[in-house]
Design an enzyme around this catalytic site. Structure first.
Site, PDB file in Angstrom:
ATOM      1  CE1 TYR A  65       0.230   1.769   4.197  1.00 12.97           C
ATOM      2  CE2 TYR A  65       0.704  -0.453   4.614  1.00 12.97           C
ATOM      3  CZ  TYR A  65       0.801   0.833   4.955  1.00 12.97           C
ATOM      4  OH  TYR A  65       1.336   0.893   6.218  1.00 12.97           O
ATOM      5  CB  CYS A  66       1.255   4.064  -1.821  1.00 14.69           C
ATOM      6  SG  CYS A  66       0.173   4.283  -3.100  1.00 14.69           S
ATOM      7  NE  ARG A  67      -1.491  11.059  -1.281  1.00 17.97           N
ATOM      8  CZ  ARG A  67      -0.474  11.480  -1.873  1.00 17.97           C
ATOM      9  NH1 ARG A  67       0.558  11.661  -1.383  1.00 17.97           N
ATOM     10  NH2 ARG A  67      -0.451  11.561  -3.172  1.00 17.97           N
ATOM     11  CG  PHE A  94      -2.739   4.648   5.370  1.00 17.23           C
ATOM     12  CD1 PHE A  94      -2.829   3.552   6.232  1.00 17.23           C
ATOM     13  CD2 PHE A  94      -2.519   6.078   5.962  1.00 17.23           C
ATOM     14  CE1 PHE A  94      -2.794   3.663   7.299  1.00 17.23           C
ATOM     15  CE2 PHE A  94      -2.476   6.126   7.522  1.00 17.23           C
ATOM     16  CZ  PHE A  94      -2.669   4.680   8.154  1.00 17.23           C
TER      17      PHE A  94
END
Length: 103
Positions: A65-67, A94
């Site tokens: 995951y990232c933003r 996220f």
């Protein structure tokens, strides 16, 4: 690579004994909160990121995951090109995560 919805990602993660969570955001983003037990590897570090990915076990399952889901999708593609068969991208990242986190 598989793009998973928030619900699919959380459900699959919970039932996967080989699961490893990867956070590919910047350190500043991680400082604002993260999913517990995630390994942090900043995709912006280029070759250093690739070198760290190569140290991981390609037989495990990676929940990335990232933003918002863009960088983690790129990370999953890199992982696939390096022989990782089970790399899962969190759609929405996220910023849409409703599960446990430290914030």
């Amino acid at each position: 690579m598989a793009d998973l919805t928030q619900q699919e990602w959380a459900s699959q993660l919970e039932n996967d004994k080989d699961a490893i969570v990867l956070d590919v955001r910047t350190q500043d983003e991680v400082d604002e909160g993260y999913i517990p037990e995630a390994i942090h590897l900043d995709i912006h570090k280029g070759q250093e990121f690739i070198d760290e990915i190569k140290k991981l076990d390609p037989e495990k399952s990676y929940y990335v995951y990232c933003r918002s889901g863009g960088r983690s999708g790129q990370a999953c593609s890199v992982m696939n090109s390096l022989g990782f068969k089970k790399a899962y991208n969190l759609i929405g990242g996220f910023s849409e995560w409703k599960g446990p986190s430290t914030q």
